[in-house]
Design an enzyme around this catalytic site. Structure first.
Site, PDB file in Angstrom:
ATOM      1  N   GLU A  38       0.876  -1.167   0.000  1.00  0.00           N
ATOM      2  CA  GLU A  38       0.000   0.000   0.000  1.00  0.00           C
ATOM      3  C   GLU A  38       0.917   1.223   0.000  1.00  0.00           C
ATOM      4  O   GLU A  38       1.794   1.321   0.873  1.00  0.00           O
ATOM      5  CB  GLU A  38      -0.885  -0.015   1.254  1.00  0.00           C
ATOM      6  CG  GLU A  38      -1.916   1.075   1.205  1.00  0.00           C
ATOM      7  CD  GLU A  38      -2.827   1.129   2.427  1.00  0.00           C
ATOM      8  OE1 GLU A  38      -2.817   0.172   3.234  1.00  0.00           O
ATOM      9  OE2 GLU A  38      -3.525   2.135   2.565  1.00  0.00           O
ATOM     10  N   ARG A 262       5.193 -12.874   9.727  1.00  0.00           N
ATOM     11  CA  ARG A 262       5.830 -11.612   9.372  1.00  0.00           C
ATOM     12  C   ARG A 262       7.191 -11.514  10.043  1.00  0.00           C
ATOM     13  O   ARG A 262       7.444 -12.134  11.082  1.00  0.00           O
ATOM     14  CB  ARG A 262       4.955 -10.403   9.679  1.00  0.00           C
ATOM     15  CG  ARG A 262       4.429 -10.285  11.069  1.00  0.00           C
ATOM     16  CD  ARG A 262       3.375  -9.186  11.203  1.00  0.00           C
ATOM     17  NE  ARG A 262       3.841  -7.910  10.737  1.00  0.00           N
ATOM     18  CZ  ARG A 262       3.201  -7.171   9.832  1.00  0.00           C
ATOM     19  NH1 ARG A 262       2.090  -7.595   9.288  1.00  0.00           N
ATOM     20  NH2 ARG A 262       3.664  -6.003   9.478  1.00  0.00           N
ATOM     21  N   LYS A 272       4.391   0.825   9.312  1.00  0.00           N
ATOM     22  CA  LYS A 272       4.519   2.106   8.627  1.00  0.00           C
ATOM     23  C   LYS A 272       3.896   3.228   9.449  1.00  0.00           C
ATOM     24  O   LYS A 272       4.410   4.338   9.462  1.00  0.00           O
ATOM     25  CB  LYS A 272       3.834   2.015   7.253  1.00  0.00           C
ATOM     26  CG  LYS A 272       4.733   1.394   6.208  1.00  0.00           C
ATOM     27  CD  LYS A 272       4.031   1.296   4.864  1.00  0.00           C
ATOM     28  CE  LYS A 272       3.101   0.117   4.832  1.00  0.00           C
ATOM     29  NZ  LYS A 272       2.482  -0.127   3.529  1.00  0.00           N
TER      30      LYS A 272
HETATM   31  P1  ATP Z   1       2.621  -2.144   7.893  1.00  0.00           P
HETATM   32  O1  ATP Z   1       1.740  -2.692   8.948  1.00  0.00           O
HETATM   33  O2  ATP Z   1       4.034  -2.051   8.286  1.00  0.00           O
HETATM   34  O3  ATP Z   1       2.110  -0.888   7.286  1.00  0.00           O
HETATM   35  P2  ATP Z   1       1.426  -3.604   5.844  1.00  0.00           P
HETATM   36  O4  ATP Z   1       1.194  -5.058   5.881  1.00  0.00           O
HETATM   37  O5  ATP Z   1       0.260  -2.735   6.066  1.00  0.00           O
HETATM   38  O6  ATP Z   1       2.617  -3.255   6.776  1.00  0.00           O
HETATM   39  P3  ATP Z   1       1.613  -3.425   3.037  1.00  0.00           P
HETATM   40  O7  ATP Z   1       2.114  -2.305   2.222  1.00  0.00           O
HETATM   41  O8  ATP Z   1       0.170  -3.719   3.012  1.00  0.00           O
HETATM   42  O9  ATP Z   1       2.091  -3.145   4.500  1.00  0.00           O
HETATM   43  O10 ATP Z   1       2.438  -4.729   2.758  1.00  0.00           O
HETATM   44  C1  ATP Z   1       2.860  -5.183   1.508  1.00  0.00           C
HETATM   45  C2  ATP Z   1       3.249  -6.606   1.622  1.00  0.00           C
HETATM   46  O11 ATP Z   1       4.333  -6.767   2.533  1.00  0.00           O
HETATM   47  C3  ATP Z   1       2.114  -7.459   2.146  1.00  0.00           C
HETATM   48  O12 ATP Z   1       2.033  -8.630   1.383  1.00  0.00           O
HETATM   49  C4  ATP Z   1       2.501  -7.742   3.567  1.00  0.00           C
HETATM   50  O13 ATP Z   1       1.998  -8.964   4.000  1.00  0.00           O
HETATM   51  C5  ATP Z   1       4.020  -7.734   3.500  1.00  0.00           C
HETATM   52  N1  ATP Z   1       4.596  -7.376   4.784  1.00  0.00           N
HETATM   53  C6  ATP Z   1       4.366  -6.261   5.498  1.00  0.00           C
HETATM   54  N2  ATP Z   1       5.038  -6.274   6.650  1.00  0.00           N
HETATM   55  C7  ATP Z   1       5.736  -7.436   6.672  1.00  0.00           C
HETATM   56  C8  ATP Z   1       6.632  -8.052   7.602  1.00  0.00           C
HETATM   57  N3  ATP Z   1       6.952  -7.455   8.760  1.00  0.00           N
HETATM   58  N4  ATP Z   1       7.154  -9.251   7.290  1.00  0.00           N
HETATM   59  C9  ATP Z   1       6.850  -9.843   6.128  1.00  0.00           C
HETATM   60  N5  ATP Z   1       6.009  -9.333   5.210  1.00  0.00           N
HETATM   61  C10 ATP Z   1       5.456  -8.144   5.471  1.00  0.00           C
HETATM   62 MG    MG Z   2      -1.487  -3.331   4.701  1.00  0.00          MG
END
Ligand code: ATP
Ligand code: MG
Length: 559
Positions: A38, A262, A272
Site C-alpha cells: 500500500e 511476518r 509504517k
Molecule cells: P505495515 O503494517 O508495516 O504498514 P502492511 O502489511 O500494512 O505493513 P503493506 O504495504 O500492506 O504493508 O504490505 C505489503 C506486503 O508486505 C504485504 O504482502 C505484507 O503482508 C508484507 N509485509 C508487510 N510487513 C511485513 C513483515 N513485517 N514481514 C513480512 N512481510 C510483510
Molecule cells: Mg497493509
C-alpha cells in the site's frame, strides 16, 4: 543467535513444497506471484522479506512477479511513496514483470460487485458503523441481520449506482456481502465491500467517491492478474475463507492465498504507521534516517542489497511469529563488507605523535593493501611523516598489564608503517597528555623481518599534514528495549536517546578524498563506513554502517 543456514544447505520451505507439488500435478504451467504494497509509507525490512520471498520464488521456478500498488485508500496514499517503493525493490535487485495499480481495476471491481448484487449476494446497508459493529455479535454470539439485508436486487442495484454517482455523503451507506451473520469467523459476517469516501485519489483523482475494502479488492486483483500463489502474512489466515468465497461466487481465476510469519526485528518497530510517527514528530530526521528500519535507511547507512537478501534467506519462511535478532542482520552485513570494503585509516580522537628521528618536512609514501580479504583488491599510498595522529585511547601513561598499545618506553607497530617507541610524554598545565615523542625503527618497515623486536599491538594512524577532516556519524539501536511495541505506554517512550553520536572532526588519510557513494570502507579498528548523502563540497560525512564486532552481545551478557 538464530541458527544460520546457507541457501543451498537448507531444505524446501513450506511454500516451495506447495509450489513444487502444484507444478508436478500440472496445476499451473508456471507460477505468478505479486508484491502488493500500500503506497502509504516507505518500505521497511519486513517488506524486504516479502519482496525476497515473492520475487525469489518466481526466479527459482521460472515464473513472474507483479508489483501491484494496493492503492484503494485515497486518504493515506501518495505518489512519493510509490516512487520510493519502486526504487527500493529495484535496489534490492528485483525487476517486476508488470507495474500495476489496484485503482486501475476500480471499474472491473465495480462490475464484480454488481454481479454479486445480481446474485443476491450483496446489499446496500444504511446503518451507521456503530450499528453495524453492534449487530455483528461477538466471536461467541451470532450477529443479527437488519432490515436492509432484505432489499431487492433492483433496489440494491439502484442504490449502489447512486453511491457511485455521489448522491450520498461519507458514511451514509455501505455495500456488504451477504454471507453468514452466525459464522464463527467474524470476517464472514456480511463483510463490507465498499464505503463512500469523497476524497481525491492520487491516481484516479475525483473519478470515484466509493472505494473497495481490502477484502474485496485484494483477492479480486490477484485473480485479474492470474496470480497463482498469493503470499501474505499470518494475520490474514481468518480472511482466507472470505478470499475464497469471493472468487468462487464471482467464478473468476482461482488464486490461492498462503500465509507466513511476518518478520519482526528486535530494538525497533516495524509498522509504517509507527515509522511515520517517528518522522512526523521528528524523533528521526526522515524516512531514510540511518537509524530507521526502512530499506532506504539501510541503503543510506551502507547496507548492501546482498546483505539484506542474505538476511531474508537466513531468516527463512516460518509459520509461527517470532522476533529476529538485529545482530543477525549485522552479522550478514559484516560478512559482506569484510569481503568488499576498502581498508582506510581514520583517527577520531587525535593525540599528536612526533617521530623525533624522522626528518622534518619529509614525507615517505608507504603502500597499504586495500583489502587483505580480496586477492583482486589493489593498494593505496599512505603518507608517513614526522607528525602523526593516533587515537587518544591508544596511549596510556600508566597502563595496566596486557595494554598492548602505546605506553612510555614501549613499542608498538603503526599499521603498514614502522615500529615506534615512546620516548617522552608532553603534558599541559592540567596534566593532560598533549603529545608523545617517539622514535621509529627504520628497518622495521611493514613487510620486513622484525623478529628481533617484540611488538604486540598495531595501531591505525594518520599523517597530520596530509590528513583530511571529515564528519563521522555513529548509530546505535533506535530503541532501548527489545520490543518497544509490547511495553507499557507509548512505544516512543522507549527511544534510545543515544542512538546518534556525531564526531564533528575526525582525521582521515588522504586516500579518502576520492571516496565515492557506492564504495564501502572499513576504517581500521573502527567499523564499516560509507559516505552519507549529507556530504557537500566543504565537508565529507561518513556513516558507520556497523561495528567490527557485536558490541551488543557483550552488553546483553553483562546485563
Ligand atoms: P505495515 O503494517 O508495516 O504498514 P502492511 O502489511 O500494512 O505493513 P503493506 O504495504 O500492506 O504493508 O504490505 C505489503 C506486503 O508486505 C504485504 O504482502 C505484507 O503482508 C508484507 N509485509 C508487510 N510487513 C511485513 C513483515 N513485517 N514481514 C513480512 N512481510 C510483510
Ligand atoms: Mg497493509
Amino acid at each position: 543467535m538464530t541458527e544460520i543456514k546457507k541457501a543451498e544447505e537448507r531444505s524446501l520451505n513450506f511454500i516451495e513444497e506447495i509450489i513444487e507439488e502444484d507444478l508436478k500435478a500440472g496445476k499451473y504451467k508456471s507460477i505468478a506471484t505479486r508484491f502488493p504494497p500500500e503506497p502509504n509509507g516507505y518500505l521497511h525490512i519486513g517488506h524486504a522479506k516479502s519482496i525476497c520471498l515473492n520475487f525469489g520464488l518466481a526466479l527459482k521456478y521460472g515464473g513472474t512477479t507483479n508489483l501491484r500498488f494496493d492503492d484503494t485508500n485515497p486518504v493515506t496514499e501518495d505518489t512519493e511513496y510509490v516512487e520510493s517503493i519502486k526504487a527500493d525493490v529495484q535496489w534490492l535487485g528485483f525487476q517486476w514483470a508488470n507495474e500495476l495499480y489496484a485503482s486501475d481495476y476500480f471499474e472491473q471491481l465495480y462490475g464484480f460487485a454488481v454481479n454479486l448484487i445480481k446474485k443476491g449476494l450483496a446489499y446496500v446497508d444504511d446503518s451507521t458503523s456503530e450499528e453495524i459493529a453492534k449487530q455483528k455479535g461477538t466471536p461467541t454470539t451470532p450477529g443479527t441481520r437488519n432490515q436492509y439485508a432484505d432489499r431487492s436486487v433492483e433496489e440494491n442495484l439502484r442504490l449502489f449506482e447512486e453511491m457511485r454517482n455521489g448522491k450520498y455523503p461519507d458514511g451514509q451507506k455501505v455495500l456488504r456481502a451477504k454471507i453468514d451473520m452466525a459464522s464463527p469467523n467474524m470476517h464472514l459476517r456480511d463483510p463490507l465491500m465498499y464505503r463512500i469516501r469523497h476524497a481525491r485519489h492520487h491516481r484516479t483523482g475525483d473519478a470515484w467517491c466509493i472505494y473497495p475494502m481490502y477484502d474485496f479488492a485484494h483477492g479480486q486483483s490477484d485473480s485479474i492478474e492470474h496470480i497463482t500463489h498469493s503470499i501474505c502474512t499470518l494475520e490474514f489466515i481468518p480472511h482466507r475463507p472470505l478470499y475464497n468465497w469471493m472468487i468462487e461466487q464471482l467464478e473468476i481465476f482461482p488464486s490461492h492465498q498462503y500465509e507466513f510469519a511476518r518478520l519482526n526485528l528486535n530494538y525497533t518497530v516495524m509498522s509504517k504507521r509507527k515509522l511515520k510517527q517517528l518522522v512526523e514528530e521528528k524523533h528521526v530526521t526522515s524516512w531514510d534516517d540511518p537509524r530507521m528500519p526502512t530499506i532506504s535507511a539501510f541503503r543510506r547507512r551502507g547496507y548492501t542489497p546482498e546483505s539484506i537478501r542474505d538476511f531474508c534467506e537466513r531468516v527463512g519462511v516460518a509459520k509461527r511469529d517470532n522476533i529476529i535478532e538485529y545482530s543477525l542482520l549485522e552479522f550478514c552485513i559484516r560478512e559482506h563488507l569484510n569481503k568488499i570494503a576498502q581498508r582506510r585509516m581514520v583517527v577520531f580522537d587525535p593525540l599528536k605523535v612526533t617521530i623525533t628521528n624522522f626528518p622534518e618536512g619529509e614525507v615517505e609514501m608507504l603502500t597499504s593493501e586495500d583489502n587483505p580479504e580480496d586477492a583482486n583488491a589493489g593498494h593505496r599510498e599512505v603518507p608517513f611523516s614526522r607528525e602523526l595522529y593516533i587515537e587518544q585511547e591508544d596511549f596510556m601513561e600508566n597502563p595496566p598489564k596486557k595494554f598492548f598499545r602505546l605506553a612510555p618506553g614501549g613499542l608498538v607497530r603503526l599499521k603498514s608503517a614502522y615500529i615506534i617507541k615512546c620516548e617522552e610524554v608532553i603534558k599541559d598545565a592540567e596534566g593532560k597528555v598533549t603529545e608523545v615523542k617517539c622514535t621509529y625503527v627504520p628497518e622495521s618497515k611493514s613487510g620486513s623481518d622484525t623478529s628481533g623486536l617484540k611488538v604486540q599491538g598495531t595501531l591505525h594512524w594518520v599523517s597530520v599534514a596530509q590528513a583530511i577532516s571529515v564528519e563521522v556519524r555513529e548509530y546505535d539501536r533506535l530503541f532501548k528495549v527489545e520490543d518497544p511495541s509490547s511495553e507499557e505506554g507509548d512505544f516512543k517512550d522507549y527511544i534510545n536517546p543515544d542512538s546518534l553520536k556525531v564526531i564533528g572532526t575526525a582525521y582521515a588519510e588522504p586516500a579518502l578524498k576520492t571516496a565515492r557513494f557506492e564504495e564501502r570502507y572499513q576504517f581500521l579498528r573502527k567499523g564499516y563506513f560509507c559516505l552519507d548523502k549529507d556530504t557537500s563540497e566543504e565537508r565529507m560525512v561518513f556513516n558507520r554502517t556497523v561495528t567490527l564486532k557485536d558490541a551488543w552481545a557483550k552488553e546483553k551478557k553483562k546485563a
